[in-house]
Design a protein around this motif. Structure first.
Motif, PDB file in Angstrom:
ATOM      1  N   ASP A  73      -3.112  -7.835  -2.126  1.00 41.10           N
ATOM      2  CA  ASP A  73      -3.327  -6.415  -1.865  1.00 41.10           C
ATOM      3  C   ASP A  73      -2.020  -5.629  -1.903  1.00 41.10           C
ATOM      4  O   ASP A  73      -2.002  -4.481  -2.344  1.00 41.10           O
ATOM      5  CB  ASP A  73      -4.037  -6.213  -0.524  1.00 41.10           C
ATOM      6  CG  ASP A  73      -5.553  -6.398  -0.646  1.00 41.10           C
ATOM      7  OD1 ASP A  73      -6.043  -6.677  -1.760  1.00 41.10           O
ATOM      8  OD2 ASP A  73      -6.244  -6.263   0.386  1.00 41.10           O
ATOM      9  N   MET A  74      -0.929  -6.232  -1.456  1.00 41.74           N
ATOM     10  CA  MET A  74       0.351  -5.528  -1.535  1.00 41.74           C
ATOM     11  C   MET A  74       0.723  -5.270  -2.998  1.00 41.74           C
ATOM     12  O   MET A  74       1.193  -4.182  -3.345  1.00 41.74           O
ATOM     13  CB  MET A  74       1.473  -6.313  -0.850  1.00 41.74           C
ATOM     14  CG  MET A  74       2.796  -5.540  -0.858  1.00 41.74           C
ATOM     15  SD  MET A  74       4.139  -6.336   0.030  1.00 41.74           S
ATOM     16  CE  MET A  74       4.527  -7.688  -1.081  1.00 41.74           C
ATOM     17  N   ILE A  75       0.493  -6.246  -3.860  1.00 40.49           N
ATOM     18  CA  ILE A  75       0.812  -6.074  -5.281  1.00 40.49           C
ATOM     19  C   ILE A  75      -0.111  -5.033  -5.911  1.00 40.49           C
ATOM     20  O   ILE A  75       0.335  -4.207  -6.712  1.00 40.49           O
ATOM     21  CB  ILE A  75       0.736  -7.419  -6.034  1.00 40.49           C
ATOM     22  CG1 ILE A  75       1.738  -8.417  -5.467  1.00 40.49           C
ATOM     23  CG2 ILE A  75       0.937  -7.212  -7.536  1.00 40.49           C
ATOM     24  CD1 ILE A  75       3.187  -7.991  -5.528  1.00 40.49           C
ATOM     25  N   LYS A  76      -1.384  -5.047  -5.542  1.00 41.16           N
ATOM     26  CA  LYS A  76      -2.302  -4.010  -6.047  1.00 41.16           C
ATOM     27  C   LYS A  76      -1.761  -2.631  -5.690  1.00 41.16           C
ATOM     28  O   LYS A  76      -1.731  -1.726  -6.526  1.00 41.16           O
ATOM     29  CB  LYS A  76      -3.691  -4.159  -5.418  1.00 41.16           C
ATOM     30  CG  LYS A  76      -4.552  -5.213  -6.020  1.00 41.16           C
ATOM     31  CD  LYS A  76      -5.911  -5.222  -5.314  1.00 41.16           C
ATOM     32  CE  LYS A  76      -6.758  -6.347  -5.823  1.00 41.16           C
ATOM     33  NZ  LYS A  76      -8.079  -6.399  -5.162  1.00 41.16           N
ATOM     34  N   CYS A  77      -1.342  -2.473  -4.454  1.00 36.32           N
ATOM     35  CA  CYS A  77      -0.811  -1.197  -3.996  1.00 36.32           C
ATOM     36  C   CYS A  77       0.470  -0.843  -4.759  1.00 36.32           C
ATOM     37  O   CYS A  77       0.641   0.301  -5.201  1.00 36.32           O
ATOM     38  CB  CYS A  77      -0.548  -1.245  -2.498  1.00 36.32           C
ATOM     39  SG  CYS A  77       0.024   0.327  -1.819  1.00 36.32           S
TER      40      CYS A  77
END
Length: 165
Positions: A73-77
């Motif tokens: 999720d951090m990478i998606k963000c």
């Protein structure tokens, strides 16, 4: 003591002092983020304090942060920051951190080795599992049927899509 030996000792002491000073200046102490029980992942909306084993976060120039319930999720963000954090730009990010799977130490996201495709799932399903060293990542990959090891700069939209299948 002869002048040559004295000069040699002084130069040796100066070299050691220089090394210690340079090491101290470049050493960075990472303080783990103390997430609040109300902190939600901006990507999925889950409360991140429930998942300290998978905590990942970004620190911004103004000292604020965004916490995530996993690397994915951090990478998606990061890849779509205007979608998940509309008031932010990538240039606002001063650091990104992840939690090492084995030691639970907080490490720089850029220094981690990420195992993809393992049998270990995070709060949002299939996940990129971070490790402090390549050796630990390879060991984890063998023990948990991982498919490949990636560095941060190798993680793409396609990587994330594969994990979300």
């Amino acid at each position: 003591m002869n002048p040559f030996m004295l000069c040699k000792k002084i130069l040796l002491i100066a070299a050691v002092m220089y090394f210690l000073i340079v090491s101290a200046v470049h050493a960075e102490t990472i303080r783990p983020l103390k997430v609040k029980s109300s902190d939600k992942c901006p990507v999925c909306g889950m409360f991140v304090a429930k998942y300290p084993d998978f905590l990942a976060y970004m620190i911004f120039k103004d000292g604020s942060y965004a916490a995530f319930d996993g690397v994915k999720d951090m990478i998606k963000c990061y890849l779509e920051i205007s979608r998940y954090l509309p008031a932010r730009k990538k240039s606002d990010i001063t650091a990104m951190y992840v939690t090492d799977y084995y030691s639970m130490n907080v490490i720089h996201a850029s220094k981690a080795f990420y195992v993809m495709g393992s049998d270990i799932y995070g709060p949002m399903g299939r996940e990129l599992i971070p490790h402090e060293s390549g050796n630990r990542a390879r060991e984890f990959m063998q023990d948990h049927k991982g498919r490949k090891i990636l560095r941060l700069q190798e993680i793409t939209y396609q990587t994330i899509r594969e994990l979300d299948k």
